[in-house]
Scaffold this motif. Structure first.
Motif, PDB file in Angstrom:
ATOM      1  N   GLY A 144       6.502 -10.190   2.671  1.00 54.63           N
ATOM      2  CA  GLY A 144       7.271 -11.433   2.692  1.00 54.63           C
ATOM      3  C   GLY A 144       7.850 -11.771   4.057  1.00 54.63           C
ATOM      4  N   TYR A 145       7.963 -10.783   4.943  1.00 53.27           N
ATOM      5  CA  TYR A 145       8.467 -11.041   6.288  1.00 53.27           C
ATOM      6  C   TYR A 145       7.418 -11.734   7.171  1.00 53.27           C
ATOM      7  N   GLY A 146       6.135 -11.648   6.792  1.00 50.31           N
ATOM      8  CA  GLY A 146       5.080 -12.280   7.572  1.00 50.31           C
ATOM      9  C   GLY A 146       4.768 -11.525   8.863  1.00 50.31           C
ATOM     10  N   GLY A 147       3.959 -12.133   9.709  1.00 52.82           N
ATOM     11  CA  GLY A 147       3.612 -11.530  10.988  1.00 52.82           C
ATOM     12  C   GLY A 147       2.868 -10.214  10.820  1.00 52.82           C
ATOM     13  N   LEU A 148       3.215  -9.232  11.646  1.00 53.46           N
ATOM     14  CA  LEU A 148       2.561  -7.928  11.583  1.00 53.46           C
ATOM     15  C   LEU A 148       2.833  -7.198  10.267  1.00 53.46           C
ATOM     16  N   TRP A 149       3.895  -7.592   9.581  1.00 54.56           N
ATOM     17  CA  TRP A 149       4.217  -6.954   8.302  1.00 54.56           C
ATOM     18  C   TRP A 149       3.174  -7.251   7.232  1.00 54.56           C
ATOM     19  N   LEU A 150       2.285  -8.217   7.485  1.00 54.60           N
ATOM     20  CA  LEU A 150       1.217  -8.520   6.529  1.00 54.60           C
ATOM     21  C   LEU A 150       0.267  -7.331   6.367  1.00 54.60           C
ATOM     22  N   ALA A 151       0.309  -6.394   7.307  1.00 52.04           N
ATOM     23  CA  ALA A 151      -0.521  -5.194   7.185  1.00 52.04           C
ATOM     24  C   ALA A 151      -0.157  -4.392   5.941  1.00 52.04           C
ATOM     25  N   ALA A 152       1.050  -4.607   5.428  1.00 53.97           N
ATOM     26  CA  ALA A 152       1.484  -3.902   4.219  1.00 53.97           C
ATOM     27  C   ALA A 152       0.708  -4.342   2.986  1.00 53.97           C
ATOM     28  N   LEU A 153      -0.115  -5.387   3.119  1.00 51.13           N
ATOM     29  CA  LEU A 153      -0.985  -5.788   2.003  1.00 51.13           C
ATOM     30  C   LEU A 153      -1.891  -4.632   1.578  1.00 51.13           C
ATOM     31  N   GLY A 154      -2.308  -3.811   2.550  1.00 48.56           N
ATOM     32  CA  GLY A 154      -3.167  -2.682   2.228  1.00 48.56           C
ATOM     33  C   GLY A 154      -2.488  -1.694   1.293  1.00 48.56           C
ATOM     34  N   THR A 155      -1.253  -1.275   1.639  1.00 48.97           N
ATOM     35  CA  THR A 155      -0.542  -0.332   0.770  1.00 48.97           C
ATOM     36  C   THR A 155      -0.146  -0.990  -0.545  1.00 48.97           C
ATOM     37  N   LEU A 156       0.107  -2.293  -0.515  1.00 48.43           N
ATOM     38  CA  LEU A 156       0.444  -3.009  -1.747  1.00 48.43           C
ATOM     39  C   LEU A 156      -0.703  -2.920  -2.747  1.00 48.43           C
ATOM     40  N   ILE A 157      -1.918  -3.208  -2.293  1.00 47.92           N
ATOM     41  CA  ILE A 157      -3.083  -3.210  -3.187  1.00 47.92           C
ATOM     42  C   ILE A 157      -3.374  -1.805  -3.707  1.00 47.92           C
ATOM     43  N   VAL A 158      -3.368  -0.825  -2.807  1.00 49.67           N
ATOM     44  CA  VAL A 158      -3.668   0.555  -3.210  1.00 49.67           C
ATOM     45  C   VAL A 158      -2.623   1.079  -4.192  1.00 49.67           C
ATOM     46  N   ALA A 159      -1.348   0.831  -3.890  1.00 50.11           N
ATOM     47  CA  ALA A 159      -0.272   1.351  -4.735  1.00 50.11           C
ATOM     48  C   ALA A 159      -0.303   0.735  -6.128  1.00 50.11           C
ATOM     49  N   TYR A 160      -0.476  -0.582  -6.207  1.00 49.49           N
ATOM     50  CA  TYR A 160      -0.491  -1.228  -7.519  1.00 49.49           C
ATOM     51  C   TYR A 160      -1.732  -0.827  -8.325  1.00 49.49           C
ATOM     52  N   ALA A 161      -2.870  -0.717  -7.658  1.00 47.86           N
ATOM     53  CA  ALA A 161      -4.088  -0.323  -8.366  1.00 47.86           C
ATOM     54  C   ALA A 161      -3.970   1.092  -8.915  1.00 47.86           C
ATOM     55  N   ALA A 162      -3.472   2.014  -8.084  1.00 54.75           N
ATOM     56  CA  ALA A 162      -3.312   3.402  -8.527  1.00 54.75           C
ATOM     57  C   ALA A 162      -2.262   3.504  -9.628  1.00 54.75           C
ATOM     58  N   GLY A 163      -1.158   2.785  -9.476  1.00 58.01           N
ATOM     59  CA  GLY A 163      -0.109   2.813 -10.481  1.00 58.01           C
ATOM     60  C   GLY A 163      -0.576   2.281 -11.823  1.00 58.01           C
ATOM     61  N   THR A 164      -1.355   1.196 -11.790  1.00 53.87           N
ATOM     62  CA  THR A 164      -1.887   0.632 -13.031  1.00 53.87           C
ATOM     63  C   THR A 164      -2.813   1.623 -13.727  1.00 53.87           C
ATOM     64  N   SER A 165      -3.651   2.314 -12.963  1.00 55.26           N
ATOM     65  CA  SER A 165      -4.576   3.302 -13.531  1.00 55.26           C
ATOM     66  C   SER A 165      -3.814   4.445 -14.210  1.00 55.26           C
ATOM     67  N   VAL A 166      -2.803   4.967 -13.517  1.00 56.97           N
ATOM     68  CA  VAL A 166      -2.024   6.079 -14.074  1.00 56.97           C
ATOM     69  C   VAL A 166      -1.264   5.634 -15.314  1.00 56.97           C
ATOM     70  N   LEU A 167      -0.742   4.414 -15.305  1.00 55.55           N
ATOM     71  CA  LEU A 167       0.029   3.927 -16.444  1.00 55.55           C
ATOM     72  C   LEU A 167      -0.828   3.795 -17.695  1.00 55.55           C
ATOM     73  N   GLN A 168      -2.084   3.389 -17.534  1.00 56.48           N
ATOM     74  CA  GLN A 168      -2.959   3.267 -18.709  1.00 56.48           C
ATOM     75  C   GLN A 168      -3.166   4.625 -19.373  1.00 56.48           C
ATOM     76  N   SER A 169      -3.278   5.670 -18.555  1.00 57.19           N
ATOM     77  CA  SER A 169      -3.412   7.018 -19.098  1.00 57.19           C
ATOM     78  C   SER A 169      -2.129   7.437 -19.808  1.00 57.19           C
ATOM     79  N   ALA A 170      -0.980   7.041 -19.259  1.00 57.00           N
ATOM     80  CA  ALA A 170       0.305   7.345 -19.899  1.00 57.00           C
ATOM     81  C   ALA A 170       0.407   6.676 -21.266  1.00 57.00           C
TER      82      ALA A 170
END
Length: 278
Positions: free
Chosen positions: A185-211
């Motif tokens: 949300g800060y924009g600029g170079l902070w947009l690089a956090a899109l990578g960790t955002l996608i990986v974290a949410y995808a992994a979290g969703t996968s683990v939650l389905q198993s839970a």
């Protein structure tokens, strides 16, 4: 005024997201065994299930509300309001009859709601304030949460209920995603956090389905929700420079955060057979 609009969006997000969790739980529980270690098989099963897709679409809508809330209000306060979603999960799990919940589950819901009420009282007359975090601090924080999620989710952690353990791991991963969303949300170079955002949410969703396949929605998604709330709340103060109010408001806000932690403990505790009548 903008802060209050953001918190209203956070509350709406909590309602929609946790209703979605209940829908996803019912769908995932009826599927063949799901494993985060087989992501392609997991994705194939989930994407061919209409009930799960409906729940995921609702979860996505709730997440978009959450992102909008982050643009208007501090991270810690948004996450604290999101904790109200535990009450929605409890209502859905009990099929509208709270008396069907175990004693520890009712306690967890009461604590979460109490935390929200205390937070509301603490906000009167306060002004929002947060700052861009240090890059090194962000990297260390995200890596620590990811490592802790991996540790909690391993079979060696047999002393905890599987659903609660996997829910906690998913919550840590979602917390990484939420913190990344704040930085994007800060924009600029902070947009690089899109990578960790996608990986974290995808992994979290996968683990939650198993839970979901190892326990009810309140234990699995409830533990994930509280963990997702508590970790970014701490990050708000440690990384983003958010400040507590002074005087009685500070006491109320600290009490609110303590209620959220205790609620997570109550949901994560493994009951002994026959010890908690419904």
């Amino acid at each position: 005024m903008l802060t209050w609009i953001g918190l209203a969006l956070a509350f709406a997000s909590a309602l929609v997201t946790n209703t979605a969790y209940s829908l996803e739980h019912d769908a995932a529980a009826a599927l063949p065994p799901l494993s985060p270690l087989r992501p392609f098989r997991l994705a194939e099963l989930l994407l061919h299930d209409r009930r799960w897709l409906t729940g995921f679409a609702a979860e996505t809508a709730g997440w978009l509300m959450y992102v909008a809330a982050l643009r208007l209000a501090p991270l810690a306060l948004v996450q604290a309001v999101q904790a109200s979603g535990v009450a929605v999960l409890a209502f859905a799990t009990a099929r509208g009859h709270p008396s069907r919940l175990a004693r520890r589950e009712r306690l967890a819901v009461v604590l979460a709601i109490a935390g929200l009420a205390l937070l509301g009282l603490s906000l009167a007359g306060t002004a929002a304030s947060d700052h861009h975090p240090p890059v090194a601090g962000v990297v260390i924080w995200l890596a620590a949460c990811g490592g802790a999620a991996l540790l909690i989710a391993t079979p060696a952690r047999s002393g905890r209920a599987p659903a609660a353990s996997l829910g906690a791991a998913a919550g840590l991963l979602f917390a990484d995603g939420d913190i990344s969303a704040k930085m994007v949300g800060y924009g600029g170079l902070w947009l690089a956090a899109l990578g960790t955002l996608i990986v974290a949410y995808a992994a979290g969703t996968s683990v939650l389905q198993s839970a979901y396949q190892r326990g009810d929605a309140l234990t699995a998604a409830g533990t994930a929700t509280i963990m997702t709330n508590a970790v970014p709340i701490a990050a708000g103060f440690v990384l983003f420079g958010e400040m507590l109010p002074h005087g009685i408001r500070a006491v109320l806000q600290l009490a609110a955060f303590a209620c959220l932690v205790l609620s997570a403990v109550a949901l994560g505790r493994q009951p002994t057979p026959g010890s908690e009548p419904h």
